[in-house]
Design a protein around this motif. Structure first.
Motif, PDB file in Angstrom:
ATOM      1  N   LEU A  75       0.827  -1.213   0.000  1.00  0.00           N
ATOM      2  CA  LEU A  75       0.000   0.000   0.000  1.00  0.00           C
ATOM      3  C   LEU A  75       0.862   1.265   0.000  1.00  0.00           C
ATOM      4  N   LEU A  76       1.959   1.236   0.761  1.00  0.00           N
ATOM      5  CA  LEU A  76       2.883   2.376   0.774  1.00  0.00           C
ATOM      6  C   LEU A  76       3.553   2.528  -0.589  1.00  0.00           C
ATOM      7  N   LYS A 120       0.984   3.960  -8.099  1.00  0.00           N
ATOM      8  CA  LYS A 120       0.416   2.790  -8.764  1.00  0.00           C
ATOM      9  C   LYS A 120      -1.103   2.797  -8.579  1.00  0.00           C
ATOM     10  N   LYS A 121      -1.809   1.936  -9.290  1.00  0.00           N
ATOM     11  CA  LYS A 121      -3.267   1.936  -9.232  1.00  0.00           C
ATOM     12  C   LYS A 121      -3.824   0.929  -8.222  1.00  0.00           C
ATOM     13  N   GLY A 122      -3.749  -0.344  -8.514  1.00  0.00           N
ATOM     14  CA  GLY A 122      -4.372  -1.340  -7.644  1.00  0.00           C
ATOM     15  C   GLY A 122      -3.409  -2.427  -7.215  1.00  0.00           C
ATOM     16  N   GLY A 142     -10.661 -13.993   8.067  1.00  0.00           N
ATOM     17  CA  GLY A 142     -10.584 -12.742   8.818  1.00  0.00           C
ATOM     18  C   GLY A 142      -9.763 -11.690   8.088  1.00  0.00           C
ATOM     19  N   PHE A 143      -8.684 -12.133   7.449  1.00  0.00           N
ATOM     20  CA  PHE A 143      -7.841 -11.215   6.686  1.00  0.00           C
ATOM     21  C   PHE A 143      -8.627 -10.597   5.534  1.00  0.00           C
ATOM     22  N   THR A 191     -10.991  -5.260   0.828  1.00  0.00           N
ATOM     23  CA  THR A 191     -11.433  -4.092   0.054  1.00  0.00           C
ATOM     24  C   THR A 191     -10.265  -3.202  -0.374  1.00  0.00           C
ATOM     25  N   LYS A 192      -9.101  -3.401   0.233  1.00  0.00           N
ATOM     26  CA  LYS A 192      -7.933  -2.611  -0.146  1.00  0.00           C
ATOM     27  C   LYS A 192      -7.284  -3.141  -1.422  1.00  0.00           C
TER      28      LYS A 192
END
Length: 535
Positions: free
Chosen positions: A444-445, A452-454, A477-478, A484-485
């Motif tokens: 994510l960082l 970047k996009k996704g 659980g993860f 959604t990220k």
């Protein structure tokens, strides 16, 4: 311990029990092997009976018929033979203990120094970095989950692949090495859940995060303390300063204890910042600073000039051992690798970031680091391997050379390109949910910094028996917390089909998962691979 003409019961043939049973039988003992989990193939059991004289059973046998019971530390203490053995006050040895006794009786190992590395995290990376460092002056054999490797002058060659890191696998590794005609100066063994008591230097990387073993009747951290409790007199222990249990157990005059500061121990486990012998700090530059004389050749182990190699034959040939990396100072990861039909390419240039290595407040060396991997994932390995190398007589220049040539290990937060798409490779045998979370945070960082996009996440397991697998309930659980990220989540493994969520697809294995990820990903996306598997 006398290992002759005894009656042994070796419990658990699945996790390293077979080589233990074979070794005990070869030493003249009457041996029975118990297939506790019922997973060993009938033809294998038949071979053990007919070729090695080992009586095999899939059911518990009366403990009264044996002198010594050998059981792994992770076996449920309620297993009937263990219950009976305790009631009858029979000797019960762990797999680690019996392997140690077998090694002590192997005259071929005389004069060869041994390093054992255990812990929850950073075992493979610490062992591999140390092998590279030591190989600048010694001949080294390295046994990790990556394979059995021969190291010399910063170059690694593959001897054998496919062994686990159970203590019993050490016996197979030793045989493979001598069969190849090798006699190294050092053996480095990565070992799961403890040590054998034969190491000249033992390294405990981490004790956290802790987890339950033996049907949740014990903690893995207690079992790993075998590295400390079984340590032989005159040996050296290098312990993470955050491992308080280990430091308490190591309070004895018979061994030398050194500590290192894990840069993330305070962040991850809440341990206080305490004084350590060796500390790693982030920084820049490549200059070697002052080196106190006591740090170079500080132990009583033989130095580089004490071991002549001019008359030693390596026994290596292109037909018997495949070269992993033909270039000096880059041997810990080949520049390229393949996975299914996808093409993975490492990134080899320098980044300008660096580390400083401190000994009791004094800077000893500093080194620049290559890009192409997540540096934070290797800080424990950098400090532990460097400290061990110094203690074993390696000069700072060789340590710097190994660190600056390091490109990361395959599957351990190495950054590559796959068909032109950015890939973060976090798939290895020690991968767990916490590792997957940290890898996603990093991805994510990276997405933010590099615009970047996704993120296409490949998550799961290739084999549920790898280090107890990746529990589907934790994956569920993860996915609920972080799914959604991600642009798409590809779950790997049969057991993952019970996991539900949005934007989820399934794959049988890692190659298929990566192939599907490349289909979902665009040129500006990131593929994150976090699959528990043998690499």
């Amino acid at each position: 311990m006398d290992l002759y003409r005894k009656k042994f019961a070796v419990l658990d043939l699945t996790h390293g029990g077979i080589p233990i049973a074979k070794s005990l039988a070869a030493a003249g003992n009457e041996v029975s092997g118990i297939d506790v989990y019922g997973t060993v193939k009938p033809e294998t059991l038949l071979e053990l009976e007919e070729k090695y004289g080992i009586h095999c059973s899939k059911n518990p046998l009366p403990a009264s018929g044996f002198d010594i019971i050998v059981a792994p530390v992770h076996l449920d203490p309620a297993y009937p033979m263990l219950v009976e053995a305790r009631a009858q006050k029979k000797d019960i040895l762990s797999h680690h203990e019996i392997v140690g006794e077998i090694l002590k009786n192997d005259s071929r190992l005389s004069g060869i120094k041994t390093v054992e590395v255990t812990g929850v995290k950073a075992k493979t990376s610490t062992s591999s970095l140390l092998a590279d460092m030591l190989s600048r002056h010694f001949e080294v054999v390295l046994h990790t989950s990556r394979g059995l490797e021969y190291w010399k002058a910063g170059i690694s060659s593959l001897i054998y692949r496919g062994l686990s890191i159970t203590p019993g696998s050490i016996l197979v590794a030793v045989e493979k090495v001598f069969e190849a005609g090798l006699r190294p100066d050092f053996f480095i063994f990565e070992i799961s859940i403890g040590g054998t008591g034969t190491a000249d230097l033992g390294i405990l990387t981490t004790l956290s995060p802790d987890y339950g073993i033996a049907n949740n009747t014990a903690l893995a951290s207690e079992a790993k303390l075998q590295l400390v409790k079984l340590a032989k007199a005159g040996s050296i222990l290098l312990i993470n300063s955050g491992a308080k249990k280990a430091l308490k157990a190591a309070k004895t005059d018979k061994i030398k204890v050194l500590t290192f500061k894990d840069p993330f121990s305070g962040q991850l486990s809440g341990t206080s910042d305490q004084t350590a012998d060796f500390v790693l700090e982030t920084g820049s530059g490549t200059s070697v600073l002052s080196v106190p004389p006591e740090l170079v050749m500080s132990s009583d182990l033989p130095g580089p000039d004490d071991l002549s190699r001019s008359s030693r034959s390596t026994g290596l040939s292109n037909s018997s051992i495949g070269l992993l990396d033909s270039s000096r100072s880059t041997g810990l990861s080949s520049p390229s690798m393949s996975a299914g039909s996808t093409e993975l390419q490492a990134l080899p240039t320098f980044s300008g970031s660096g580390i400083r290595f401190m000994h009791r407040g004094k800077e000893i060396l500093s080194a620049s680091l290559r890009p192409g991997y997540n540096i934070s994932a290797y800080r424990t390995a950098f400090v532990a391997a460097s400290a061990a190398a110094l203690e074993l007589g390696i000069e700072p220049e060789a340590i710097i050379s190994a660190i600056e040539g390091f490109r990361g290990l395959s599957g351990r937060m190495q950054e590559k390109e796959m068909n032109g798409i950015s890939l973060i490779d976090n798939s290895n045998s020690g991968m767990d949910i916490l590792s997957a979370e940290k890898a996603l945070d990093y991805a994510l960082l990276k997405r933010k910094d590099e615009k970047k996009k996704g993120i296409i996440l490949v998550l799961g397991e290739e084999a549920s028996q790898v280090c107890e697998g990746l529990p589907p309930e934790l994956v569920q659980g993860f996915v609920e917390k972080f799914g959604t990220k991600c642009k798409q989540v590809i779950l790997v493994g049969e057991r993952m089909k019970t996991v539900n969520g949005k934007n989820i697809s399934y794959a049988q294995g890692l190659p298929e998962g990566l192939s599907k990820a490349s289909e979902f990903a665009g040129g500006d996306d990131i593929i994150l691979s976090s699959v528990k598997c043998f690499r």
